[in-house]
Write an enzyme that holds these catalytic residues in place. Structure first.
Site, PDB file in Angstrom:
ATOM      1  N   ARG A  41      -2.927  -2.666   0.721  1.00  0.00           N
ATOM      2  CA  ARG A  41      -2.069  -3.856   0.623  1.00  0.00           C
ATOM      3  C   ARG A  41      -2.675  -5.099   1.264  1.00  0.00           C
ATOM      4  O   ARG A  41      -2.228  -6.202   0.994  1.00  0.00           O
ATOM      5  CB  ARG A  41      -0.704  -3.578   1.264  1.00  0.00           C
ATOM      6  CG  ARG A  41       0.133  -2.634   0.434  1.00  0.00           C
ATOM      7  CD  ARG A  41       1.585  -2.609   0.876  1.00  0.00           C
ATOM      8  NE  ARG A  41       2.393  -1.814  -0.051  1.00  0.00           N
ATOM      9  CZ  ARG A  41       3.295  -0.930   0.312  1.00  0.00           C
ATOM     10  NH1 ARG A  41       3.544  -0.716   1.588  1.00  0.00           N
ATOM     11  NH2 ARG A  41       3.977  -0.260  -0.593  1.00  0.00           N
TER      12      ARG A  41
ATOM     13  N   ASP B 196      -1.980   7.166  -1.302  1.00  0.00           N
ATOM     14  CA  ASP B 196      -0.579   7.228  -1.713  1.00  0.00           C
ATOM     15  C   ASP B 196      -0.363   6.134  -2.763  1.00  0.00           C
ATOM     16  O   ASP B 196      -1.327   5.507  -3.237  1.00  0.00           O
ATOM     17  CB  ASP B 196       0.373   7.137  -0.500  1.00  0.00           C
ATOM     18  CG  ASP B 196       0.406   5.744   0.128  1.00  0.00           C
ATOM     19  OD1 ASP B 196      -0.352   4.854  -0.313  1.00  0.00           O
ATOM     20  OD2 ASP B 196       1.203   5.547   1.067  1.00  0.00           O
TER      21      ASP B 196
ATOM     22  N   HIS C 144     -21.723   4.980  15.537  1.00  0.00           N
ATOM     23  CA  HIS C 144     -21.343   5.325  16.917  1.00  0.00           C
ATOM     24  C   HIS C 144     -20.329   6.456  17.003  1.00  0.00           C
ATOM     25  O   HIS C 144     -20.369   7.234  17.953  1.00  0.00           O
ATOM     26  CB  HIS C 144     -20.762   4.102  17.628  1.00  0.00           C
ATOM     27  CG  HIS C 144     -21.798   3.052  17.936  1.00  0.00           C
ATOM     28  ND1 HIS C 144     -21.557   2.002  18.797  1.00  0.00           N
ATOM     29  CD2 HIS C 144     -23.067   2.892  17.496  1.00  0.00           C
ATOM     30  CE1 HIS C 144     -22.646   1.240  18.883  1.00  0.00           C
ATOM     31  NE2 HIS C 144     -23.569   1.753  18.085  1.00  0.00           N
TER      32      HIS C 144
ATOM     33  N   CYS D  25      -3.873   3.962   2.062  1.00  0.00           N
ATOM     34  CA  CYS D  25      -2.424   3.791   1.922  1.00  0.00           C
ATOM     35  C   CYS D  25      -2.126   2.302   2.082  1.00  0.00           C
ATOM     36  O   CYS D  25      -3.050   1.489   1.985  1.00  0.00           O
ATOM     37  CB  CYS D  25      -1.653   4.680   2.903  1.00  0.00           C
ATOM     38  SG  CYS D  25      -1.947   4.358   4.639  1.00  0.00           S
TER      39      CYS D  25
ATOM     40  N   THR E 162      -1.309   0.339   4.677  1.00  0.00           N
ATOM     41  CA  THR E 162      -2.065  -0.247   5.792  1.00  0.00           C
ATOM     42  C   THR E 162      -3.329   0.525   6.124  1.00  0.00           C
ATOM     43  O   THR E 162      -4.220  -0.005   6.795  1.00  0.00           O
ATOM     44  CB  THR E 162      -1.197  -0.240   7.066  1.00  0.00           C
ATOM     45  OG1 THR E 162      -0.797   1.120   7.308  1.00  0.00           O
ATOM     46  CG2 THR E 162       0.020  -1.131   6.919  1.00  0.00           C
TER      47      THR E 162
ATOM     48  N   HIS F  40     -24.550   8.391  21.574  1.00  0.00           N
ATOM     49  CA  HIS F  40     -23.441   8.439  20.620  1.00  0.00           C
ATOM     50  C   HIS F  40     -23.140   9.887  20.216  1.00  0.00           C
ATOM     51  O   HIS F  40     -21.976  10.283  20.128  1.00  0.00           O
ATOM     52  CB  HIS F  40     -23.757   7.585  19.390  1.00  0.00           C
ATOM     53  CG  HIS F  40     -23.978   6.151  19.750  1.00  0.00           C
ATOM     54  ND1 HIS F  40     -23.016   5.400  20.381  1.00  0.00           N
ATOM     55  CD2 HIS F  40     -25.063   5.346  19.630  1.00  0.00           C
ATOM     56  CE1 HIS F  40     -23.484   4.187  20.613  1.00  0.00           C
ATOM     57  NE2 HIS F  40     -24.733   4.134  20.164  1.00  0.00           N
TER      58      HIS F  40
END
Ligand code: RB5
Length: 141
Positions: A109, A8, A98, A65, A67, A133
């Site tokens: 950010r 974004d 895994h 994005c 975060t 796994h």
């Protein structure tokens, strides 16, 4: 292997830097946007990259994005997608080894560009591990 990328507005700049970095390394990139820092909605890009990775099982994705959280929530709604939000190299490596993660989500950010490069390298260099796994990932459906 094609790397599908999306971001974004808050991830746009880091997407461009990582795209350039990966092209120089010889990777084929499919860029699903966004194409500027103009405000937009992360699910639109999370779904596009998620769909592509879901249908192209040998490909991997990178979503960015502000975060990385919105992108991971969005992409994980698509069947066959295992999107992992990683702020550290070792998490990215383990997400591949895994959890057989097929999309790496990053924060535009809270990461410096060189940190982003290292996390991407760790993700792309790691190989999914078999045995316990694989069994656990198969249980995810
Ligand atoms: C955009 O301001 C921001 O909310 C978005 O990039 C992302 O961080 C959401 O998870």
């Amino acid at each position: 292997m094609i790397i599908a990328m999306g971001a974004d507005h808050a991830g746009f700049l880091l997407k461009e830097k990582i795209k350039e970095y990966l092209i120089k390394k010889g990777f084929e990139i499919r860029d699903f946007g966004t194409d500027s820092d103009k405000s937009c909605d992360y699910p639109d890009y999370g779904f596009l990259v998620g769909d592509f990775v879901s249908k192209n099982r040998t490909s991997l994705g990178i979503l960015i994005c502000g975060t990385g959280i919105g992108m991971s929530i969005s992409a994980n709604r698509i069947p066959n997608v295992r999107a992992a939000l990683c702020h550290r190299e070792d998490f990215a490596r383990l997400a591949r080894q895994h959890n057989h993660a097929n999309i790496l989500c990053l924060s535009g950010r809270f990461l410096q560009e060189d940190e982003g490069f290292k996390i991407v390298d760790a993700f792309l260099e790691a190989k999914p591990e078999k045995g316990r796994h694989k069994r656990r990932v198969e249980k995810l459906g």
